[in-house]
Design a protein around this motif. Sequence first.
Motif, PDB file in Angstrom:
ATOM      1  N   ALA A   1      -3.490   1.296  -8.747  1.00  0.00           N
ATOM      2  CA  ALA A   1      -2.664   0.458  -7.873  1.00  0.00           C
ATOM      3  C   ALA A   1      -3.007   0.707  -6.410  1.00  0.00           C
ATOM      4  N   ILE A   2      -3.264   1.958  -6.050  1.00  0.00           N
ATOM      5  CA  ILE A   2      -3.621   2.285  -4.661  1.00  0.00           C
ATOM      6  C   ILE A   2      -4.916   1.578  -4.268  1.00  0.00           C
ATOM      7  N   ALA A   3      -5.934   1.673  -5.139  1.00  0.00           N
ATOM      8  CA  ALA A   3      -7.216   1.032  -4.847  1.00  0.00           C
ATOM      9  C   ALA A   3      -7.051  -0.480  -4.735  1.00  0.00           C
ATOM     10  N   ASP A   4      -6.235  -1.056  -5.615  1.00  0.00           N
ATOM     11  CA  ASP A   4      -6.019  -2.502  -5.605  1.00  0.00           C
ATOM     12  C   ASP A   4      -5.307  -2.948  -4.335  1.00  0.00           C
ATOM     13  N   GLU A   5      -4.247  -2.234  -3.960  1.00  0.00           N
ATOM     14  CA  GLU A   5      -3.473  -2.622  -2.779  1.00  0.00           C
ATOM     15  C   GLU A   5      -4.249  -2.375  -1.488  1.00  0.00           C
ATOM     16  N   LEU A   6      -5.053  -1.313  -1.442  1.00  0.00           N
ATOM     17  CA  LEU A   6      -5.902  -1.099  -0.268  1.00  0.00           C
ATOM     18  C   LEU A   6      -6.895  -2.247  -0.116  1.00  0.00           C
TER      19      LEU A   6
ATOM     20  N   VAL B   1       0.839  -1.197   0.000  1.00  0.00           N
ATOM     21  CA  VAL B   1       0.000   0.000   0.000  1.00  0.00           C
ATOM     22  C   VAL B   1       0.873   1.246   0.000  1.00  0.00           C
ATOM     23  N   VAL B   2       1.889   1.249   0.851  1.00  0.00           N
ATOM     24  CA  VAL B   2       2.803   2.395   0.925  1.00  0.00           C
ATOM     25  C   VAL B   2       3.477   2.626  -0.423  1.00  0.00           C
ATOM     26  N   ASP B   3       3.938   1.550  -1.054  1.00  0.00           N
ATOM     27  CA  ASP B   3       4.591   1.675  -2.357  1.00  0.00           C
ATOM     28  C   ASP B   3       3.631   2.258  -3.391  1.00  0.00           C
ATOM     29  N   ALA B   4       2.383   1.801  -3.381  1.00  0.00           N
ATOM     30  CA  ALA B   4       1.395   2.319  -4.326  1.00  0.00           C
ATOM     31  C   ALA B   4       1.102   3.794  -4.069  1.00  0.00           C
TER      32      ALA B   4
END
Length: 269
Positions: A62-67, A51-54
């Motif tokens: 990518a943020i939505a996917d990792e969250l 999440v931090v990397d995204a």
Amino acid sequence: MNSSMSETLEALQKLIEVVAQLRNPEGGCPWDLAQTPQSLIPYVIEEAYEVVDALRSGDEAAIADELGDLLLQVVLQAQVAQDQQQFDLAIVARNITEKLIRRHPHVFDNLAVESVDEVHQNWEKIKATEALSETKLSDQLKKYARSLPPLVAGMKISKKAAKAGFEWESMDGVWEKFQEELAEFQHALQYESKENQQAELGDLLFTVINLARWANLDPDAALQGTNDRFIQRLVQMEGVVDRPLSEYSLDELEQFWQQAKAKLAKKES
């Protein structure tokens, strides 16, 4: 595109149902059924870092996917706990909701605040009254050491200790401590055991963290930036060479390194 409240609740309910089915002894997934709170720990850590990397990349998809992956870990942990008759997701949600309301009296009560600093001070006061079992400074610091990555924990411990009076009068004192710890580390490398070398390295790193605190810098972000820049320079180098880097001399590698460094600096300016 923003979902309505009903759509959000429906999506969350669907996720809860899917996870419950994965954990269902009748027709569930063998892998999910085999998991315990402890076996899932590496995934919680991994997903948090992803999440931090995204977030750093700024890639919205990518943020939505990792969250989502991180949310899965929360729901899965709650489902495992429910299966073991400990607690469920409702308790998790209720506890954090109550905590947010309790720690924001300037929003949910009539407390007047005039700055972000004042909000932070009130937050810390409320946290202190909540942690009645952690009256000792050492109890509070142990929690950081147990639950956070070492670099982040070091900064938290440093800040808490400083507030309790373990502080230098000026940054000059921190620099003196750095020179002292550097000399002790150098001595340990030459004359002492590996165990002592490790201990002295830790002391030196902790002093660097204190230097960062005094300079209002984030050592974790600083190291992440250095890691990223190192990799970016290697990418540049590998883009201009015609054979593996290991086949070049140190002088040649240094030349490529400086060229890559200059090229990236030009792009950033």
